[in-house]
Motif scaffolding. Structure first.
Motif, PDB file in Angstrom:
ATOM      1  N   ILE A  62       0.576  -0.976   0.148  1.00 24.74           N
ATOM      2  CA  ILE A  62       0.030   0.002  -0.391  1.00 24.74           C
ATOM      3  C   ILE A  62       0.972   1.514  -0.245  1.00 24.74           C
ATOM      4  O   ILE A  62       0.269   2.158  -0.720  1.00 24.74           O
ATOM      5  CB  ILE A  62      -0.709   0.070   0.899  1.00 24.74           C
ATOM      6  N   GLY A  63       1.860   1.394   0.678  1.00 24.84           N
ATOM      7  CA  GLY A  63       2.916   2.144   1.191  1.00 24.84           C
ATOM      8  C   GLY A  63       3.373   2.628  -0.603  1.00 24.84           C
ATOM      9  O   GLY A  63       3.507   3.842  -0.866  1.00 24.84           O
ATOM     10  N   THR A  64       4.291   1.488  -0.736  1.00 21.14           N
ATOM     11  CA  THR A  64       5.415   1.412  -1.909  1.00 21.14           C
ATOM     12  C   THR A  64       4.215   2.243  -2.939  1.00 21.14           C
ATOM     13  O   THR A  64       5.182   2.999  -4.066  1.00 21.14           O
ATOM     14  CB  THR A  64       6.417  -0.321  -1.795  1.00 21.14           C
ATOM     15  N   SER A  65       3.260   1.869  -3.006  1.00 18.14           N
ATOM     16  CA  SER A  65       2.406   1.733  -3.849  1.00 18.14           C
ATOM     17  C   SER A  65       2.277   3.526  -4.344  1.00 18.14           C
ATOM     18  O   SER A  65       2.085   3.993  -5.131  1.00 18.14           O
ATOM     19  CB  SER A  65       0.706   1.309  -4.462  1.00 18.14           C
ATOM     20  N   LEU A  66       1.195   4.108  -2.801  1.00 15.12           N
ATOM     21  CA  LEU A  66       1.199   5.393  -3.187  1.00 15.12           C
ATOM     22  C   LEU A  66       2.181   5.926  -3.730  1.00 15.12           C
ATOM     23  O   LEU A  66       2.247   7.248  -4.079  1.00 15.12           O
ATOM     24  CB  LEU A  66       0.297   5.367  -1.733  1.00 15.12           C
ATOM     25  N   LEU A  67       3.505   5.614  -2.874  1.00 12.61           N
ATOM     26  CA  LEU A  67       4.725   6.162  -3.327  1.00 12.61           C
ATOM     27  C   LEU A  67       5.079   6.284  -4.396  1.00 12.61           C
ATOM     28  O   LEU A  67       5.806   7.547  -5.180  1.00 12.61           O
ATOM     29  CB  LEU A  67       5.799   6.131  -2.277  1.00 12.61           C
ATOM     30  N   ALA A  68       5.250   5.231  -5.463  1.00 18.34           N
ATOM     31  CA  ALA A  68       5.207   5.077  -6.924  1.00 18.34           C
ATOM     32  C   ALA A  68       4.183   5.991  -7.257  1.00 18.34           C
ATOM     33  O   ALA A  68       5.084   6.422  -8.580  1.00 18.34           O
ATOM     34  CB  ALA A  68       5.193   3.344  -6.634  1.00 18.34           C
ATOM     35  N   LEU A  69       3.398   5.701  -7.338  1.00 14.13           N
ATOM     36  CA  LEU A  69       1.901   7.172  -8.054  1.00 14.13           C
ATOM     37  C   LEU A  69       2.201   8.259  -7.453  1.00 14.13           C
ATOM     38  O   LEU A  69       2.715   8.903  -8.163  1.00 14.13           O
ATOM     39  CB  LEU A  69       1.392   6.451  -7.407  1.00 14.13           C
ATOM     40  N   PHE A  70       2.915   9.176  -6.517  1.00 10.64           N
ATOM     41  CA  PHE A  70       2.545  10.092  -6.467  1.00 10.64           C
ATOM     42  C   PHE A  70       4.613  10.469  -6.980  1.00 10.64           C
ATOM     43  O   PHE A  70       4.769  11.262  -7.796  1.00 10.64           O
ATOM     44  CB  PHE A  70       3.643  10.485  -5.077  1.00 10.64           C
ATOM     45  N   SER A  71       5.397  10.267  -6.887  1.00  9.73           N
ATOM     46  CA  SER A  71       6.611   9.418  -7.455  1.00  9.73           C
ATOM     47  C   SER A  71       6.637  10.099  -9.012  1.00  9.73           C
ATOM     48  O   SER A  71       6.992  10.635  -9.531  1.00  9.73           O
ATOM     49  CB  SER A  71       7.890   8.560  -7.557  1.00  9.73           C
ATOM     50  N   LEU A  72       5.671   9.028 -10.120  1.00 14.92           N
ATOM     51  CA  LEU A  72       6.043   9.051 -11.329  1.00 14.92           C
ATOM     52  C   LEU A  72       4.653   9.837 -12.296  1.00 14.92           C
ATOM     53  O   LEU A  72       5.198  10.726 -12.675  1.00 14.92           O
ATOM     54  CB  LEU A  72       5.331   7.304 -11.910  1.00 14.92           C
ATOM     55  N   GLY A  73       3.831  10.527 -11.320  1.00 16.62           N
ATOM     56  CA  GLY A  73       2.351  11.291 -11.771  1.00 16.62           C
ATOM     57  C   GLY A  73       3.454  12.653 -11.453  1.00 16.62           C
ATOM     58  O   GLY A  73       3.877  13.847 -11.885  1.00 16.62           O
ATOM     59  N   SER A  74       4.610  13.033 -10.170  1.00 18.97           N
ATOM     60  CA  SER A  74       4.842  14.112 -10.013  1.00 18.97           C
ATOM     61  C   SER A  74       6.445  14.216 -11.584  1.00 18.97           C
ATOM     62  O   SER A  74       6.268  15.385 -12.137  1.00 18.97           O
ATOM     63  CB  SER A  74       5.825  14.447  -8.668  1.00 18.97           C
ATOM     64  N   LEU A  75       6.820  12.902 -11.562  1.00 18.77           N
ATOM     65  CA  LEU A  75       7.472  13.102 -12.968  1.00 18.77           C
ATOM     66  C   LEU A  75       7.392  12.920 -14.140  1.00 18.77           C
ATOM     67  O   LEU A  75       7.782  14.121 -15.001  1.00 18.77           O
ATOM     68  CB  LEU A  75       8.319  12.090 -12.963  1.00 18.77           C
ATOM     69  N   ALA A  76       6.520  13.032 -14.808  1.00 17.98           N
ATOM     70  CA  ALA A  76       5.132  13.258 -15.149  1.00 17.98           C
ATOM     71  C   ALA A  76       4.881  14.399 -15.649  1.00 17.98           C
ATOM     72  O   ALA A  76       5.067  15.649 -16.623  1.00 17.98           O
ATOM     73  CB  ALA A  76       3.943  12.498 -15.736  1.00 17.98           C
ATOM     74  N   ILE A  77       4.573  15.740 -14.863  1.00 21.31           N
ATOM     75  CA  ILE A  77       3.835  16.664 -15.004  1.00 21.31           C
ATOM     76  C   ILE A  77       5.476  17.351 -14.686  1.00 21.31           C
ATOM     77  O   ILE A  77       5.626  18.448 -15.674  1.00 21.31           O
ATOM     78  CB  ILE A  77       3.491  17.282 -13.169  1.00 21.31           C
ATOM     79  N   GLY A  78       7.027  17.079 -14.064  1.00 21.93           N
ATOM     80  CA  GLY A  78       7.509  18.112 -14.561  1.00 21.93           C
ATOM     81  C   GLY A  78       8.233  17.706 -15.480  1.00 21.93           C
ATOM     82  O   GLY A  78       8.631  18.671 -16.527  1.00 21.93           O
TER      83      GLY A  78
END
Length: 168
Positions: A62-78
């Motif tokens: 659960i925590g790893t998935s949330l961190l991965a979603l945040f990281s990949l989503g913010s990387l895409a926006i960046g």
């Protein structure tokens, strides 16, 4: 050796992990019951040296998935903001700084638990918020831009031709 202990922790508590920052409090049990030829007692006083294994053992899927979603989503926006050439360089550079910081953080995370020092995660999440703010401002400005007025009496641009004015 540390990765082996972290994976054993993950196998037992794969959904939620042992709790954020609780790896050292729980690794004793896994070292004691491990069936291996490796000298796992040597790693007892150490925290996980790989951030990805540490997050997996401490927060589970659960925590790893949330961190991965945040990281990949913010990387895409960046990346989208960094390559938005309609923006001025100062705003695009904020996105490039964020992408570079995230890349350095991820590279370091493979050999060192970068969450221990306490400065890396707040820094790149703050930069992610700043980059998202720049992206949001740009998209808001694009959506409120005035539509181009077109004179319907003129021929379409593909048909229009240039002809010099003839002398009278």
């Amino acid at each position: 050796l540390l990765a082996q202990v972290a994976l054993e922790v993950f196998k037992d508590r794969h959904w939620t992990g042992v709790g954020y920052g609780q790896y050292v409090a729980h690794n004793q049990h896994y070292i004691d019951v491990a069936v291996t030829d490796e000298p796992l007692q040597r790693v007892l006083p150490y925290v996980q040296h790989n951030t990805f294994f540490a997050i997996l053992a401490e927060t589970g899927l659960i925590g790893t998935s949330l961190l991965a979603l945040f990281s990949l989503g913010s990387l895409a926006i960046g990346l989208r903001t960094a390559f938005q050439y309609e923006l001025d360089w100062e705003r695009r550079s904020i996105a490039w700084i964020f992408v570079g910081t995230l890349a350095a953080w991820a590279f370091n995370a493979m050999w060192h638990d970068v969450l221990i020092d306490g400065n890396g995660l707040p820094m790149w999440t703050g930069l992610a918020g700043l980059t998202a703010s720049v992206a949001r401002q740009f998209h808001a400005a694009q959506s409120t831009a005035l539509p181009v007025q077109r004179d319907e009496a003129l021929a379409p641009a593909a048909v229009r031709t240039y002809s010099p004015a003839l002398p009278a």
